[in-house]
Design an enzyme around this catalytic site. Structure first.
Site, PDB file in Angstrom:
ATOM      1  N   GLU A   1     -26.275  23.586   7.487  1.00 39.08           N
ATOM      2  CA  GLU A   1     -25.905  24.368   6.306  1.00 39.08           C
ATOM      3  C   GLU A   1     -24.830  23.639   5.535  1.00 39.08           C
ATOM      4  O   GLU A   1     -24.192  24.206   4.670  1.00 39.08           O
ATOM      5  CB  GLU A   1     -25.462  25.774   6.698  1.00 39.08           C
ATOM      6  CG  GLU A   1     -24.248  25.813   7.615  1.00 39.08           C
ATOM      7  CD  GLU A   1     -23.673  27.210   7.732  1.00 39.08           C
ATOM      8  OE1 GLU A   1     -24.353  28.052   8.345  1.00 39.08           O
ATOM      9  OE2 GLU A   1     -22.579  27.447   7.211  1.00 39.08           O
TER      10      GLU A   1
ATOM     11  N   CYS B   1     -26.321  28.942  11.702  1.00 36.84           N
ATOM     12  CA  CYS B   1     -26.055  28.109  12.877  1.00 36.84           C
ATOM     13  C   CYS B   1     -27.267  27.896  13.776  1.00 36.84           C
ATOM     14  O   CYS B   1     -27.159  27.229  14.803  1.00 36.84           O
ATOM     15  CB  CYS B   1     -24.912  28.700  13.687  1.00 36.84           C
ATOM     16  SG  CYS B   1     -23.399  28.839  12.740  1.00 36.84           S
TER      17      CYS B   1
ATOM     18  N   ARG C   1     -15.486  41.744  11.438  1.00 33.96           N
ATOM     19  CA  ARG C   1     -15.930  42.225  12.745  1.00 33.96           C
ATOM     20  C   ARG C   1     -17.417  42.577  12.774  1.00 33.96           C
ATOM     21  O   ARG C   1     -18.016  42.673  13.830  1.00 33.96           O
ATOM     22  CB  ARG C   1     -15.075  43.416  13.178  1.00 33.96           C
ATOM     23  CG  ARG C   1     -13.630  42.993  13.479  1.00 33.96           C
ATOM     24  CD  ARG C   1     -12.767  44.164  13.899  1.00 33.96           C
ATOM     25  NE  ARG C   1     -13.325  44.891  15.040  1.00 33.96           N
ATOM     26  CZ  ARG C   1     -13.258  44.459  16.302  1.00 33.96           C
ATOM     27  NH1 ARG C   1     -12.646  43.332  16.582  1.00 33.96           N
ATOM     28  NH2 ARG C   1     -13.790  45.177  17.272  1.00 33.96           N
TER      29      ARG C   1
ATOM     30  N   THR D   1     -19.647  40.647  12.146  1.00 29.83           N
ATOM     31  CA  THR D   1     -20.352  39.486  12.696  1.00 29.83           C
ATOM     32  C   THR D   1     -20.529  39.589  14.212  1.00 29.83           C
ATOM     33  O   THR D   1     -21.284  38.831  14.798  1.00 29.83           O
ATOM     34  CB  THR D   1     -19.587  38.167  12.402  1.00 29.83           C
ATOM     35  OG1 THR D   1     -18.279  38.275  12.960  1.00 29.83           O
ATOM     36  CG2 THR D   1     -19.475  37.892  10.922  1.00 29.83           C
TER      37      THR D   1
ATOM     38  N   HIS E   1     -24.809  30.038  21.727  1.00 30.02           N
ATOM     39  CA  HIS E   1     -24.080  29.625  20.517  1.00 30.02           C
ATOM     40  C   HIS E   1     -22.625  30.051  20.681  1.00 30.02           C
ATOM     41  O   HIS E   1     -22.337  31.157  21.132  1.00 30.02           O
ATOM     42  CB  HIS E   1     -24.695  30.278  19.272  1.00 30.02           C
ATOM     43  CG  HIS E   1     -23.889  30.013  18.032  1.00 30.02           C
ATOM     44  ND1 HIS E   1     -23.643  28.752  17.589  1.00 30.02           N
ATOM     45  CD2 HIS E   1     -23.249  30.854  17.171  1.00 30.02           C
ATOM     46  CE1 HIS E   1     -22.891  28.805  16.487  1.00 30.02           C
ATOM     47  NE2 HIS E   1     -22.650  30.080  16.226  1.00 30.02           N
TER      48      HIS E   1
ATOM     49  N   LYS F   1     -14.819  33.096  23.218  1.00 31.77           N
ATOM     50  CA  LYS F   1     -14.964  34.450  23.792  1.00 31.77           C
ATOM     51  C   LYS F   1     -16.393  34.980  23.729  1.00 31.77           C
ATOM     52  O   LYS F   1     -16.873  35.601  24.671  1.00 31.77           O
ATOM     53  CB  LYS F   1     -14.070  35.425  23.011  1.00 31.77           C
ATOM     54  CG  LYS F   1     -12.629  35.457  23.476  1.00 31.77           C
ATOM     55  CD  LYS F   1     -11.924  36.601  22.769  1.00 31.77           C
ATOM     56  CE  LYS F   1     -10.424  36.502  22.919  1.00 31.77           C
ATOM     57  NZ  LYS F   1      -9.738  37.336  21.930  1.00 31.77           N
TER      58      LYS F   1
ATOM     59  N   ASN G   1     -16.159  25.322  16.335  1.00 36.49           N
ATOM     60  CA  ASN G   1     -17.537  25.778  16.141  1.00 36.49           C
ATOM     61  C   ASN G   1     -18.271  24.783  15.247  1.00 36.49           C
ATOM     62  O   ASN G   1     -17.962  24.678  14.061  1.00 36.49           O
ATOM     63  CB  ASN G   1     -17.524  27.170  15.494  1.00 36.49           C
ATOM     64  CG  ASN G   1     -18.923  27.687  15.220  1.00 36.49           C
ATOM     65  OD1 ASN G   1     -19.918  27.071  15.615  1.00 36.49           O
ATOM     66  ND2 ASN G   1     -19.001  28.823  14.531  1.00 36.49           N
TER      67      ASN G   1
END
Lengths: 131, 356, 392
Positions: free
Chosen positions: B89, B121, B210, B212, B245, B250, B277
């Site tokens: 991307e 992703c 959040r 996501t 992924h 976390k 990431n």
């Protein structure tokens, strides 16, 4: 430089493709039309090895417009595994890390310079070998 | 052709991985340094540091580096590759394929399929599936799927701590004694979930904070993983490793708990704390980390996630050839240890965040 | 190979502007000023001129002006006079003299005006860098990320290592240039500099420092060539051209094998000495092409004024000074007289004329009889060596 002029050199930039005289065996990078050693026009494609040693280098502090983002950067002479020498930028190094004789390998990188319309130039540079 | 049985994609002919390679740029910026610049509390930063592309790098250059290592591991000639797919991307060109540049640089042109994939992703695993399908159907002998990003993030945004650069390349071919792992099947779960996006012309992506998490990442990954296991008749205990992924360290651990997979099967693939990431590169580098250490016979669960949203789950079984082939190119750990720390000012210069 | 001189050729007149930043003068204006000064000094007029060579390196890039010779001939009101531009970077001036010499020697033309002109001041320094690099093969050089400074630096480092010398030794070249320029009326930088100031000047490409490198300049220099017999008739002071040789080498210094070989210069020098029937020890002064300090040092060696690696010794021992064994860059060379690149070779010819006619004033080399000028493009990928001789 025109986009098409840049495009014509893609094989040498991407894959270190030079040529070799069929008569006397001399290797050229960038490729030549005529062998200056023996005058032959019979030249065949020759792929240079992508690894070598840094023979000599300099640190560039003043560079043309657009390259400010790269300075200071290193320009060096790399002797490839087959003995052919090429001029190239050495990347992924801090100035103080650079040593003569260090082992380097070819890597494709982009130049800060852009062609008309923002066309991006990619070319070989050399960086330390990753073990 | 690929047979479809209740959602699982299972190749009718066995497909394997002939080689893999990763590339992670040398530069790192510490999350603490980013926090310092924006005056944030120093507690609970999502990662230790993240990989930053150098001033002469972009998704194309990283893809080429990873692809060359994949070719080296596969031990094939570049012209044998008949398909090159680049999932990213962070395309250097809005219009003009990355894949043509990569294929030409590798020497796979001109008789080659080439296209770019975009699915946040999971663009790389999307390319996996296409490659697997082409190989399974005997349409190509070798297909290369690359997942790579130089992720963009708005300065001071929460994403700035993690948005990193890196990528991985995998070459697929018919399963044989030269392949290092073969594919048992894959399962995808896709919905329209707007958790993260970037509009044309915007420099940086927007995200829903959040949102996501549960409705996006966790729902899709869980459904894909569970779907795959159910269709293949596998249980969490059948897997030696799980690769998820990793937008932060976390999420994959929490997902492992949801799926009932012991954390020590997930941890070997988690590189996010030290490189950030890498978006489309994330699942690729995670899978490569596990292939770097796995033993023949190990079964690996791979679950990618792409915002927007979707998840692809795969099951791989490691083969004997891994033992020799993994040493043909640098491992993920080499890239993790190869690093140069930069401060925020150099980061801003390298990533052209300074207006010139 | 060798020019067989049918007629002896003389430089019968010179004219020049100061090397400077001439904000108020155009490229045509500079050219005309130098040319008219030259012609009138020999009692000649434009009508007498039957050929013009224009030496220029960068007008096409910096002024977007190609077809310079015709543009200038037109400005001189000479619409039907032969006029050609010579474009060979820093070798342009020397090469233009070579062409005019050949024309006159072979009886093709009688009175030939050679004028070198360059105007670099009105471009940005970035444009000047790009223009200077444009003499390299663009389809290769552009994508290497190399600069001319970086090539000079590679040569410089190799030189220091091979001969065990320090930068402080090589930099003496710039000090010499400035010392000679300090009494030169037409110099761009007519003042002395110290080693300390050189070593404290910014590094462009390690080890090359700002005060070892040419700066952008404007200027025009003209010489008028004619058969020696005609020069005698005119009665103006004149000197003879004893030799003029041009040799080329690979642009790509890395491809040359040894970056210090400078084969083109070695060959051009040996052919010129042969043509003139002299040896290096017969040369009373030389104007060498020192676009970088180290290139001046190497040139002294390749021209045979000392052994390889002993160029810095010549500088240290004062042998290159005006009263030394082999005076070098008697008006300041590229560094301090200034380097309007395409015009440099013509400035050198003017300076040789001034020395050999005894008109060099404070910069006069005593009893100078034979002088040599050296032009170079891309680290002697083109090397021009011209030799001038005093007429009794």
């Amino acid at each position: 430089m025109a986009t098409s002029a840049y495009w014509r050199t893609r094989f040498q930039r991407y894959r270190l493709i030079g040529n070799r005289c069929k008569e006397c065996g001399k290797v050229f990078f960038p490729p030549r039309f005529v062998c200056p050693a023996c005058g032959s026009v019979k030249l065949e494609e020759y792929k240079l090895p992508e690894r070598g040693k840094l023979v000599e280098y300099t640190v560039v502090y003043t560079a043309p417009k657009g390259y400010e983002v790269m300075t200071p950067y290193v320009i060096g002479i790399v002797e490839l595994e087959d003995g052919v020498r090429v001029l190239a930028q050495i990347t992924d190094v801090d100035v103080e890390d650079v040593k003569e004789g260090m082992e380097v390998e070819a890597s494709i990188r982009r130049l800060p310079e852009q062609l008309e319309g923002g066309m991006i130039c990619y070319t070989y540079k050399f960086r330390p070998v990753i073990k | 052709m690929v047979s479809v049985e209740g959602g699982v994609l299972r190749p009718s002919d066995d497909v394997g991985i002939a080689g893999y390679g990763v590339y992670i740029p040398i530069y790192r910026i510490k999350a603490l340094e980013i926090a310092r610049v924006w005056g944030k509390f120093y507690d609970h930063l999502p990662v230790e540091e993240k990989a930053v592309a150098g001033p002469d790098e972009d998704a194309v250059t990283i893809a080429i580096e990873a692809a060359r290592y994949a070719i080296r591991r596969a031990g094939i000639r570049p012209e044998e590759i008949e398909a090159v797919y680049v999932g990213t991307e962070s395309k250097p060109y809005a219009v003009k394929p990355c894949s043509t540049i990569v294929a030409e640089a590798l020497g796979a042109t001109p008789n080659v399929l080439a296209a770019d994939y975009e699915f946040a992703c999971k663009a790389g695993t999307e390319a996996f599936q296409t490659s697997i399908g082409l190989v399974a159907s005997n349409m190509v002998r070798y297909a290369m799927a690359i997942g790579v990003d130089t992720a963009q993030s708005r300065p001071a945004d929460a994403l700035e701590y993690t948005a990193a650069a890196g990528g991985g390349a995998f070459i697929f071919t018919r399963r044989n004694c030269e392949t290092i792992a073969y594919i048992e099947g894959s399962y995808s779960f896709v919905t329209d979930t707007p958790d993260f996006w970037r509009r044309d012309g915007d420099m940086y992506p927007s995200h829903m904070g959040r949102f996501t998490g549960e409705p996006a990442y966790f729902r899709h990954t869980t459904m894909a993983a569970k779907g795959l296991m159910s269709e293949l008749g596998l249980r969490p205990s059948d897997f030696s490793y799980a690769v998820f992924h990793q937008p932060n360290p976390k999420f994959p651990l929490k997902l492992a708990q949801y799926l009932g997979i012991p954390l020590d099967k997930v941890k070997p693939s988690i590189v996010c704390s030290s490189i950030g990431n890498t978006y489309s590169g994330s699942s690729m580098i995670g899978l490569a980390s596990v292939l770097d250490i796995a033993k023949p016979g190990d079964r690996i669960l791979l679950v990618s996630y792409g915002s927007g949203a979707g998840s692809d789950a795969f099951s791989f079984v490691v083969q004997d050839a891994i033992e020799e082939k993994r040493n043909r190119a640098p491992k993920v750990s080499s890239f993790i240890y190869r690093k140069k720390e930069i401060d925020y000012s150099l980061y801003a210069k390298f990533r052209r965040k300074i207006f010139m | 190979m060798t020019c067989i001189a049918m007629r002896e050729v003389a430089v019968v007149a010179v004219g020049y502007t100061r090397v400077s930043e001439h904000w108020d003068k155009s490229i045509k204006g500079l050219f005309i000023e130098a040319s008219l000064k030259a012609l009138s000094s020999a009692g000649l007029s434009l009508k007498d001129v039957d050929g013009i060579y224009v030496a220029n390196a960068f007008a096409g890039y910096l002024q977007r002006q190609t077809n310079l010779a015709s543009i200038i001939a037109e400005a001189l009101g000479l619409t039907d006079t032969f006029a050609v531009s010579i474009d060979a970077g820093g070798a342009s001036g020397g090469l233009a003299v070579h062409e005019a010499y050949r024309d006159v020697a072979h009886g093709i033309r009688d009175v030939v005006l050679v004028c070198g002109v360059e105007k670099m001041s009105e471009a940005t320094s970035s444009d000047v860098l790009t223009a200077q690099a444009s003499v390299e093969d663009q389809e290769y050089f552009r994508y290497t990320g190399a600069t001319l400074h970086s090539l000079a630096a590679l040569i410089y480092k190799t030189y220091m290592k091979r001969y065990g010398v320090k930068q402080e030794d090589v930099a003496l070249m710039s000090i010499l240039d400035h010392e000679h320029a300090s009494t030169c009326q037409h110099a761009q930088y007519p003042f002395k500099i110290t080693l300390d100031s050189i070593m404290k000047s910014p590094v462009l490409s390690d080890p090359v420092r700002v005060l070892e490198v040419v700066s952008p300049s404007d200027g025009a220099a003209a010489v008028v060539l004619c058969p020696h017999e005609k020069a005698k008739e005119l009665g103006a002071p004149h000197v003879k051209i004893a030799a003029s040789q041009l040799v080329r080498d690979s642009f790509n210094i890395v491809e040359r094998g040894d970056v210090l070989a400078m084969e083109a210069l070695v060959k051009a020098a040996s052919r010129a000495y042969k043509e003139a029937g002299v040896t290096p020890s017969d040369i009373d002064f030389a104007e060498v092409y020192d676009d970088y300090s180290v290139m001046g040092v190497i040139a002294m060696e390749k021209l045979g004024f000392c052994r390889e690696g002993e160029g810095v010794k010549v500088l240290k021992e004062g042998e290159a000074k005006l009263d030394g064994r082999i005076p070098i860059n008697t008006f300041g060379g590229l560094k301090a007289r200034g380097a309007p690149i395409g015009a440099v070779g013509v400035y050198q010819a003017v300076e040789a004329y001034l020395q050999l006619t005894g008109e060099a004033g404070a910069n006069q080399v005593k009893d100078a009889e034979v002088g040599l000028t050296h032009g170079s493009c891309c680290f002697n990928s083109i090397a021009v060596v011209n030799i001038f001789r005093r007429c009794c």
